[in-house]
Design a protein around this motif. Structure first.
Motif, PDB file in Angstrom:
ATOM      1  N   PHE A  53      38.922  56.437  42.038  1.00  0.00           N
ATOM      2  CA  PHE A  53      38.799  55.823  40.703  1.00  0.00           C
ATOM      3  C   PHE A  53      38.691  54.311  40.816  1.00  0.00           C
ATOM      4  O   PHE A  53      39.071  53.727  41.819  1.00  0.00           O
ATOM      5  CB  PHE A  53      39.982  56.205  39.803  1.00  0.00           C
ATOM      6  CG  PHE A  53      41.350  55.833  40.341  1.00  0.00           C
ATOM      7  CD1 PHE A  53      41.942  54.631  40.014  1.00  0.00           C
ATOM      8  CD2 PHE A  53      42.038  56.701  41.177  1.00  0.00           C
ATOM      9  CE1 PHE A  53      43.201  54.297  40.503  1.00  0.00           C
ATOM     10  CE2 PHE A  53      43.303  56.380  41.668  1.00  0.00           C
ATOM     11  CZ  PHE A  53      43.879  55.173  41.337  1.00  0.00           C
ATOM     12  N   GLU A  54      38.118  53.704  39.763  1.00  0.00           N
ATOM     13  CA  GLU A  54      38.127  52.250  39.623  1.00  0.00           C
ATOM     14  C   GLU A  54      39.400  51.915  38.844  1.00  0.00           C
ATOM     15  O   GLU A  54      39.585  52.418  37.737  1.00  0.00           O
ATOM     16  CB  GLU A  54      36.887  51.774  38.871  1.00  0.00           C
ATOM     17  CG  GLU A  54      35.620  51.997  39.672  1.00  0.00           C
ATOM     18  CD  GLU A  54      34.344  51.718  38.877  1.00  0.00           C
ATOM     19  OE1 GLU A  54      34.415  51.121  37.792  1.00  0.00           O
ATOM     20  OE2 GLU A  54      33.276  52.125  39.367  1.00  0.00           O
ATOM     21  N   SER A  55      40.274  51.081  39.415  1.00  0.00           N
ATOM     22  CA  SER A  55      41.578  50.836  38.799  1.00  0.00           C
ATOM     23  C   SER A  55      41.439  50.199  37.419  1.00  0.00           C
ATOM     24  O   SER A  55      42.269  50.410  36.546  1.00  0.00           O
ATOM     25  CB  SER A  55      42.456  49.978  39.707  1.00  0.00           C
ATOM     26  OG  SER A  55      41.799  48.772  40.007  1.00  0.00           O
TER      27      SER A  55
ATOM     28  N   SER B 163      38.136  50.007  34.755  1.00  0.00           N
ATOM     29  CA  SER B 163      36.768  50.526  34.741  1.00  0.00           C
ATOM     30  C   SER B 163      35.787  49.522  34.154  1.00  0.00           C
ATOM     31  O   SER B 163      36.135  48.667  33.346  1.00  0.00           O
ATOM     32  CB  SER B 163      36.726  51.843  33.966  1.00  0.00           C
ATOM     33  OG  SER B 163      36.886  51.583  32.586  1.00  0.00           O
ATOM     34  N   ASN B 164      34.557  49.669  34.589  1.00  0.00           N
ATOM     35  CA  ASN B 164      33.449  48.813  34.215  1.00  0.00           C
ATOM     36  C   ASN B 164      32.545  49.607  33.277  1.00  0.00           C
ATOM     37  O   ASN B 164      32.108  50.682  33.663  1.00  0.00           O
ATOM     38  CB  ASN B 164      32.700  48.443  35.518  1.00  0.00           C
ATOM     39  CG  ASN B 164      31.408  47.698  35.274  1.00  0.00           C
ATOM     40  OD1 ASN B 164      31.192  47.145  34.209  1.00  0.00           O
ATOM     41  ND2 ASN B 164      30.553  47.684  36.273  1.00  0.00           N
ATOM     42  N   PRO B 165      32.224  49.123  32.097  1.00  0.00           N
ATOM     43  CA  PRO B 165      32.547  47.835  31.470  1.00  0.00           C
ATOM     44  C   PRO B 165      33.611  47.954  30.371  1.00  0.00           C
ATOM     45  O   PRO B 165      33.849  46.974  29.685  1.00  0.00           O
ATOM     46  CB  PRO B 165      31.207  47.456  30.834  1.00  0.00           C
ATOM     47  CG  PRO B 165      30.649  48.784  30.388  1.00  0.00           C
ATOM     48  CD  PRO B 165      31.168  49.826  31.354  1.00  0.00           C
TER      49      PRO B 165
ATOM     50  N   ALA C 173      32.917  42.579  47.923  1.00  0.00           N
ATOM     51  CA  ALA C 173      33.204  41.157  48.167  1.00  0.00           C
ATOM     52  C   ALA C 173      32.188  40.256  47.469  1.00  0.00           C
ATOM     53  O   ALA C 173      32.388  39.052  47.336  1.00  0.00           O
ATOM     54  CB  ALA C 173      33.220  40.879  49.673  1.00  0.00           C
ATOM     55  N   THR C 174      31.095  40.880  47.012  1.00  0.00           N
ATOM     56  CA  THR C 174      30.059  40.174  46.250  1.00  0.00           C
ATOM     57  C   THR C 174      30.654  39.514  45.008  1.00  0.00           C
ATOM     58  O   THR C 174      30.130  38.514  44.522  1.00  0.00           O
ATOM     59  CB  THR C 174      29.000  41.203  45.789  1.00  0.00           C
ATOM     60  OG1 THR C 174      28.718  42.088  46.860  1.00  0.00           O
ATOM     61  CG2 THR C 174      27.738  40.517  45.315  1.00  0.00           C
ATOM     62  N   LYS C 175      31.716  40.080  44.509  1.00  0.00           N
ATOM     63  CA  LYS C 175      32.279  39.638  43.232  1.00  0.00           C
ATOM     64  C   LYS C 175      33.227  38.452  43.464  1.00  0.00           C
ATOM     65  O   LYS C 175      32.775  37.409  43.859  1.00  0.00           O
ATOM     66  CB  LYS C 175      32.961  40.817  42.540  1.00  0.00           C
ATOM     67  CG  LYS C 175      32.095  42.096  42.507  1.00  0.00           C
ATOM     68  CD  LYS C 175      30.855  41.945  41.642  1.00  0.00           C
ATOM     69  CE  LYS C 175      29.817  43.066  41.829  1.00  0.00           C
ATOM     70  NZ  LYS C 175      30.309  44.423  41.674  1.00  0.00           N
ATOM     71  N   HIS C 176      34.540  38.629  43.265  1.00  0.00           N
ATOM     72  CA  HIS C 176      35.446  37.469  43.290  1.00  0.00           C
ATOM     73  C   HIS C 176      35.643  36.884  44.685  1.00  0.00           C
ATOM     74  O   HIS C 176      36.054  35.736  44.816  1.00  0.00           O
ATOM     75  CB  HIS C 176      36.805  37.845  42.732  1.00  0.00           C
ATOM     76  CG  HIS C 176      36.735  38.458  41.365  1.00  0.00           C
ATOM     77  ND1 HIS C 176      36.466  39.801  41.168  1.00  0.00           N
ATOM     78  CD2 HIS C 176      36.897  37.916  40.136  1.00  0.00           C
ATOM     79  CE1 HIS C 176      36.467  40.048  39.858  1.00  0.00           C
ATOM     80  NE2 HIS C 176      36.726  38.933  39.213  1.00  0.00           N
TER      81      HIS C 176
ATOM     82  N   ALA D 268      28.389  45.866  54.533  1.00  0.00           N
ATOM     83  CA  ALA D 268      27.246  45.067  54.102  1.00  0.00           C
ATOM     84  C   ALA D 268      27.215  44.835  52.596  1.00  0.00           C
ATOM     85  O   ALA D 268      26.599  43.886  52.121  1.00  0.00           O
ATOM     86  CB  ALA D 268      25.947  45.742  54.555  1.00  0.00           C
ATOM     87  N   SER D 269      27.866  45.707  51.838  1.00  0.00           N
ATOM     88  CA  SER D 269      27.913  45.542  50.381  1.00  0.00           C
ATOM     89  C   SER D 269      29.110  46.340  49.866  1.00  0.00           C
ATOM     90  O   SER D 269      29.715  47.120  50.619  1.00  0.00           O
ATOM     91  CB  SER D 269      26.622  46.073  49.726  1.00  0.00           C
ATOM     92  OG  SER D 269      26.559  47.482  49.873  1.00  0.00           O
ATOM     93  N   GLY D 270      29.418  46.167  48.608  1.00  0.00           N
ATOM     94  CA  GLY D 270      30.483  46.969  48.002  1.00  0.00           C
ATOM     95  C   GLY D 270      30.134  48.450  48.040  1.00  0.00           C
ATOM     96  O   GLY D 270      30.995  49.301  48.273  1.00  0.00           O
ATOM     97  N   MET D 271      28.859  48.764  47.827  1.00  0.00           N
ATOM     98  CA  MET D 271      28.466  50.173  47.837  1.00  0.00           C
ATOM     99  C   MET D 271      28.558  50.776  49.234  1.00  0.00           C
ATOM    100  O   MET D 271      28.880  51.958  49.370  1.00  0.00           O
ATOM    101  CB  MET D 271      27.059  50.360  47.250  1.00  0.00           C
ATOM    102  CG  MET D 271      26.991  50.188  45.735  1.00  0.00           C
ATOM    103  SD  MET D 271      28.430  50.816  44.810  1.00  0.00           S
ATOM    104  CE  MET D 271      28.465  52.522  45.321  1.00  0.00           C
ATOM    105  N   ALA D 272      28.271  49.991  50.258  1.00  0.00           N
ATOM    106  CA  ALA D 272      28.450  50.497  51.631  1.00  0.00           C
ATOM    107  C   ALA D 272      29.930  50.822  51.855  1.00  0.00           C
ATOM    108  O   ALA D 272      30.265  51.766  52.581  1.00  0.00           O
ATOM    109  CB  ALA D 272      27.954  49.476  52.651  1.00  0.00           C
TER     110      ALA D 272
HETATM  111  C1  PLP Z   1      29.735  45.610  41.968  1.00  0.00           C
HETATM  112  C2  PLP Z   1      30.580  46.785  42.125  1.00  0.00           C
HETATM  113  C3  PLP Z   1      30.382  47.666  43.189  1.00  0.00           C
HETATM  114  C4  PLP Z   1      29.264  47.520  44.176  1.00  0.00           C
HETATM  115  O1  PLP Z   1      29.306  46.356  44.924  1.00  0.00           O
HETATM  116  P1  PLP Z   1      28.009  45.706  45.601  1.00  0.00           P
HETATM  117  O2  PLP Z   1      28.558  44.594  46.410  1.00  0.00           O
HETATM  118  O3  PLP Z   1      27.097  45.286  44.481  1.00  0.00           O
HETATM  119  O4  PLP Z   1      27.369  46.770  46.437  1.00  0.00           O
HETATM  120  C5  PLP Z   1      31.228  48.759  43.278  1.00  0.00           C
HETATM  121  N1  PLP Z   1      32.228  48.969  42.398  1.00  0.00           N
HETATM  122  C6  PLP Z   1      32.444  48.130  41.363  1.00  0.00           C
HETATM  123  C7  PLP Z   1      33.557  48.408  40.418  1.00  0.00           C
HETATM  124  C8  PLP Z   1      31.639  47.007  41.194  1.00  0.00           C
HETATM  125  O5  PLP Z   1      31.852  46.180  40.160  1.00  0.00           O
END
Ligand code: PLP
Length: 389
Positions: free
Chosen positions: A152-154, A156-158, A205-208, A83-87
């Motif tokens: 890990f985030e490959s 990192s943000n930000p 998937a919310t992103k790109h 349902a979201s990236g966090m899910a």
């Molecule tokens: C936005 C984001 C998420 C979460 O995604 P949502 O679709 O907002 O739940 C997780 N990890 C990273 C690195 C993100 O940028």
């Protein structure tokens, strides 16, 4: 047939046509499916075939198209849409972990990812060790014989630190730990994470993937055993599945993702070069710049610097002044969108981090994150230079 290239898979992968042979993928906006007989219902509940569905929380033809297309693009055996990236992040971790397990994670994480690793997992008795993700020696020191997973985030943000997927995977695999990579900033276009050693790749998937700011979504990619044996039972019973309408938007988003992301990355590189050295800025951070400490790793791992850059205006006051002077670039907090978006992480996305953690992660008061969109790069240059002036 020859193995297709990613850009072709993004357009055709996973397509399932109904009896009408529609060209554009259909939306199966249905929660349920009819069984010809009671015996068929019984058989399907016992073991559903690859193209048999039971309930949309378990699976749906439009959602399956998205999952199959993503898995084919990433080179993974299977995928589960969320349902979201966090899910997706939560599902990938909690589906496989139990009390007493040990996880090693990089410290530079999106706020909600940090919440899961620091608060949720701890509450259920999972021990998490945090490391500076760019330092392989720290990973090596923290990974133990009983470590179950690394996360890990490959990129990192930000602050756009690049983490060596191959290097961390080698260390993790030596003890049999599962490597879970949040790969949002790398994007499905530039990612080769599975080939580089990751076991599980997670995207918002919310992103790109949507890329047009319409819907929340996510996906977990991995082996068939992990996705169907570990992730699916957890997700289908806990309710984090993607809706068919969202899956349809994401499938259509993937058709154009290659064009969009390559254009956005090209513009991001050009803007980073044009902003670098500007007298109103303390620094410009972009993995494609030769001043980035990991430019070589970024190039080897992704072949490009990505679609996001960050710059430091010195103070919060200066950063706000720049944001408020932008005309084309919007002040918001999504990324990967067709519209360019500027964010002040310290007061928004990372507001809740204590000051010492912000400082440790380089989230300075003057830092601005810029997600580069699809506008003409000359117009974006003029907007940014005007605001900095
Ligand atoms: C936005 C984001 C998420 C979460 O995604 P949502 O679709 O907002 O739940 C997780 N990890 C990273 C690195 C993100 O940028």
């Amino acid at each position: 047939m020859k193995k297709l290239n990613k850009r072709t898979i993004a357009v055709h992968g996973g397509a399932r046509r109904s009896q009408y042979n529609e060209v554009s993928e259909a939306i199966f906006l249905t929660q349920g499916f009819v069984y010809p007989t009671a015996e068929d219902a019984e058989a399907r509940f016992l073991q559903a075939g690859p193209d048999e569905f039971i309930y949309a929380r378990y699976g749906n033809p439009t959602v399956a198209m998205f999952e199959d297309r993503m898995a084919a693009m990433e080179g993974s055996e299977d995928g589960f849409a969320t349902a979201s990236g966090m899910a997706a992040v939560n599902g990938a971790l909690t589906a496989m972990l139990k009390a007493g397990d040990h996880v090693v994670s990089s410290r530079a994480l999106f706020g909600s990812c940090l919440y899961i690793l620091e608060e949720v997992l701890a509450r259920f008795g999972v021990e998490v060790s945090f490391v500076d993700g760019t330092d392989l020696a720290q990973w090596e020191a923290a990974i133990r014989p009983d470590t179950k997973a690394v996360f890990f985030e490959s990129v990192s943000n930000p602050t756009l630190q690049v983490i060596d997927i191959t290097g961390v995977s080698k260390l993790a695999h030596a003890v049999g730990a599962t490597v879970i990579v949040d790969n949002v900033f790398a994007t499905p276009v530039f990612s080769r994470a599975i080939a580089q050693g990751a076991d599980v790749v997670v995207y918002s998937a919310t992103k790109h993937i949507d890329g047009q700011g319409r819907a929340l979504g996510g996906v977990i990619l991995g082996t068939r055993e992990f996705i169907r044996g570990t992730v699916e039972p957890y997700m289908k019973h806990t309710g984090g599945s993607m809706s068919p309408f969202t899956a349809w938007m994401m499938v259509k988003g993937l058709e154009t993702i290659d064009l969009r992301v390559r254009t956005q990355a090209f513009s991001a590189q050009l803007l980073a070069e044009r902003l670098q050295g500007h007298k109103a800025l303390k620094n410009v951070i972009y993995p494609g710049l030769d001043t980035h400490p990991q430019q070589a790793l970024a190039t080897a791992q992704m072949g490009a610097g990505g679609t996001v850059l960050s710059f430091d205006c010195g103070t919060q006051e200066a950063a706000f002044k720049v944001l408020n002077a932008l005309n084309i670039v919007l002040i918001s907090n999504n990324l990967g969108d067709a519209k360019s978006i500027a964010t002040h992480p310290a007061t928004t996305t990372h507001q809740r981090l204590p000051d010492d953690q912000k400082e440790m992660l380089g989230i300075t008061p003057g830092l601005v994150r810029l997600s580069v969109g699809l506008e003409d790069v000359e117009d974006l240059t003029a907007d940014l230079l005007g605001a900095l002036g």
